[in-house]
Design an enzyme around this catalytic site. Structure first.
Site, short mmCIF file in Angstrom:
data_model
loop_
_atom_site.label_atom_id
_atom_site.label_comp_id
_atom_site.label_asym_id
_atom_site.label_seq_id
_atom_site.Cartn_x
_atom_site.Cartn_y
_atom_site.Cartn_z
N GLY A 110 -9.86 -3.77 2.47
CA GLY A 110 -8.75 -4.19 3.27
C GLY A 110 -9.15 -2.20 4.73
O GLY A 110 -10.37 -2.12 4.39
N ASP A 111 -8.69 -2.43 5.00
CA ASP A 111 -9.11 -0.95 5.76
C ASP A 111 -8.20 0.22 5.22
O ASP A 111 -8.67 1.67 6.17
CB ASP A 111 -7.58 -0.84 6.68
CG ASP A 111 -6.01 -1.35 6.26
OD1 ASP A 111 -5.72 -1.65 5.28
OD2 ASP A 111 -4.68 -0.72 6.53
N THR B 159 1.01 -1.58 -0.22
CA THR B 159 0.02 0.31 -0.10
C THR B 159 0.45 1.52 0.24
O THR B 159 1.84 1.65 0.54
CB THR B 159 -0.98 0.02 1.01
OG1 THR B 159 -1.42 -1.33 1.12
CG2 THR B 159 -1.79 0.79 1.59
N THR C 46 -0.56 1.24 6.72
CA THR C 46 0.10 -0.62 5.79
C THR C 46 -0.07 -1.67 6.87
O THR C 46 1.12 -1.58 7.48
CB THR C 46 1.31 -0.35 4.72
OG1 THR C 46 1.78 -1.44 4.35
CG2 THR C 46 2.79 0.12 5.71
N THR D 129 -1.58 -6.31 7.16
CA THR D 129 -3.08 -6.94 7.43
C THR D 129 -3.97 -5.37 8.06
O THR D 129 -4.51 -5.60 9.42
CB THR D 129 -2.71 -7.70 8.52
OG1 THR D 129 -1.99 -8.23 8.03
CG2 THR D 129 -3.88 -9.52 8.13
N GLY D 130 -4.41 -5.31 6.94
CA GLY D 130 -5.59 -4.43 6.83
C GLY D 130 -7.13 -5.11 7.64
O GLY D 130 -7.52 -4.29 8.55
N1 ASP Z 1 -3.38 -2.09 4.78
C1 ASP Z 1 -3.31 -2.80 2.71
C2 ASP Z 1 -4.80 -4.01 2.65
O1 ASP Z 1 -4.90 -4.13 3.71
C3 ASP Z 1 -2.51 -3.83 1.88
C4 ASP Z 1 -1.55 -3.38 2.14
O2 ASP Z 1 -1.00 -2.86 3.64
O3 ASP Z 1 -0.37 -3.42 1.40
O4 ASP Z 1 -5.71 -3.74 2.23
#
Ligand code: ASP
Length: 334
Positions: A229-230, A199, A249, A251-252
């Site tokens: 995601g987040d 991200t 960035t 694990t969302g």
């Molecule tokens: N946070 C993002 C998601 O979970 C992934 C990432 O940070 O690459 O969609």
């Protein structure tokens, strides 16, 4: 109170105001390109291309801040540069979902007004952050998703691309690897989690003291069709108010569960913590090891970039002359 004392107090306030405005912190900016980096042992020339990309995006932000642009315009412009750069998992170079397609998420927030906009699961919008900004500016809503967001994009005439514009051979290899591991382990949780974090995000304090944050992503490699995601969730992956601007960035699902971005600004606002302490608390005391990282900036322009993974693509600069790019180095932003 004697008139001389009153005069003295008045002068102190006035002069104090002047001197504090003279010593007022200037603009400051930080950006990230994700907490899932190359390995520390990867060839130097590969690392160098990421550093160049980060530097290019930072320069874009610095030039705009030097021209006096607002925090909200700068975070959008910087994220667009990162979206157009195939090195990162946002816009061109976005991760594939399990069906071999791209669904993109983005959000943006203005700290001074709490105005914000987000899009989730868009498939043909070249720069999702631009559409998120239009949700903020042109609708009374905060988040548009899927077909509704695409329809809004039609109405706004934003640049569109076929879904495979976002594809790159590197992301295809990552999907193949994730699906292979998943088939072997018969589980979608068993994959090397942080290999897929890429991200992008940016936080800014402009010369007027306004804060803003923006985040954009292709999400996790091999994610389920429809998974969000987040990154487009205000308060989870992105947040900005008068106290702090934050972009995350990792694990969302974990960032959503704990409302991570908002928790950082709340720690600054309600617990009086420094931005660095608040960021460390979120990454090391709230999230699990290896869940990811975040960048944050406070009203004085202090910057924090904190991660629990091997590295985080990041860069930051201040009006006072700092200009730095880092991937692995344990460099503090003070
Ligand atoms: N946070 C993002 C998601 O979970 C992934 C990432 O940070 O690459 O969609």
């Amino acid at each position: 109170m004697r008139w001389t004392t009153t005069l003295f107090l008045l002068l102190t306030v006035l002069l104090g105001g002047c001197s504090s405005s003279r010593s007022k912190p200037g603009w400051a900016i930080a950006l990230h390109g994700g907490a899932g980096t190359l390995s520390k042992t990867s060839p130097t020339h590969e690392q160098a291309t990421y550093r160049e990309s980060l530097e290019r995006a930072l320069r874009e932000g610095v030039e705009r801040l030097e021209r006096g642009e607002s925090a909200i315009d700068v975070v959008q412009a910087v994220v667009m540069v990162l979206e157009d750069d195939a090195h990162f998992n946002a816009g061109k170079g976005a991760a594939f979902n399990e069906q071999g397609k791209h669904e993109l998420d983005a959000s943006i927030m203005d700290g001074g007004t709490l105005r914000c906009g987000a899009v989730a699961g868009v498939r043909t919008v070249k720069n999702p952050i631009g559409l998120a900004r239009l949700v903020m500016d042109r609708t009374k809503h905060v988040l548009l998703m899927g077909d509704g967001a695409e329809q809004f994009a039609d109405a706004m005439n934003v640049p569109r691309v076929p879904n495979d514009y976002f594809s790159t051979p590197k992301r295809r290899e990552m999907l193949d690897e994730v699906l292979r591991e998943r088939a072997q382990q018969r589980s979608d949780a068993a994959t090397n989690r942080h290999a897929t974090y890429g991200t992008v995000g940016c936080v800014v304090r402009d010369a007027q003291g306004n804060l803003a944050a923006a985040t954009s992503t292709g999400g996790l490699t091999g994610k389920r069709f429809g998974r969000v995601g987040d990154s487009p969730i205000i308060g989870a992956g992105t947040y900005a108010d008068a106290h702090a601007a934050v972009s995350c960035t990792g694990t969302g699902e974990e960032f959503i569960r704990h409302g991570i971005a908002r928790s950082v600004s709340a720690r600054v606002a309600f617990a009086g913590q420094s931005i660095n302490r608040a960021a460390h608390h979120a990454v090391f005391e709230t999230l699990r090891p290896d869940d990811g990282g975040l960048i944050a900036i406070d009203a004085q322009g202090n910057i924090a970039a904190v991660y629990s993974t091997e590295g985080m693509y990041r860069a930051w600069a201040t009006q006072a002359g700092t200009f730095k790019v880092a991937i692995f180095e344990e460099e503090s932003c003070d």
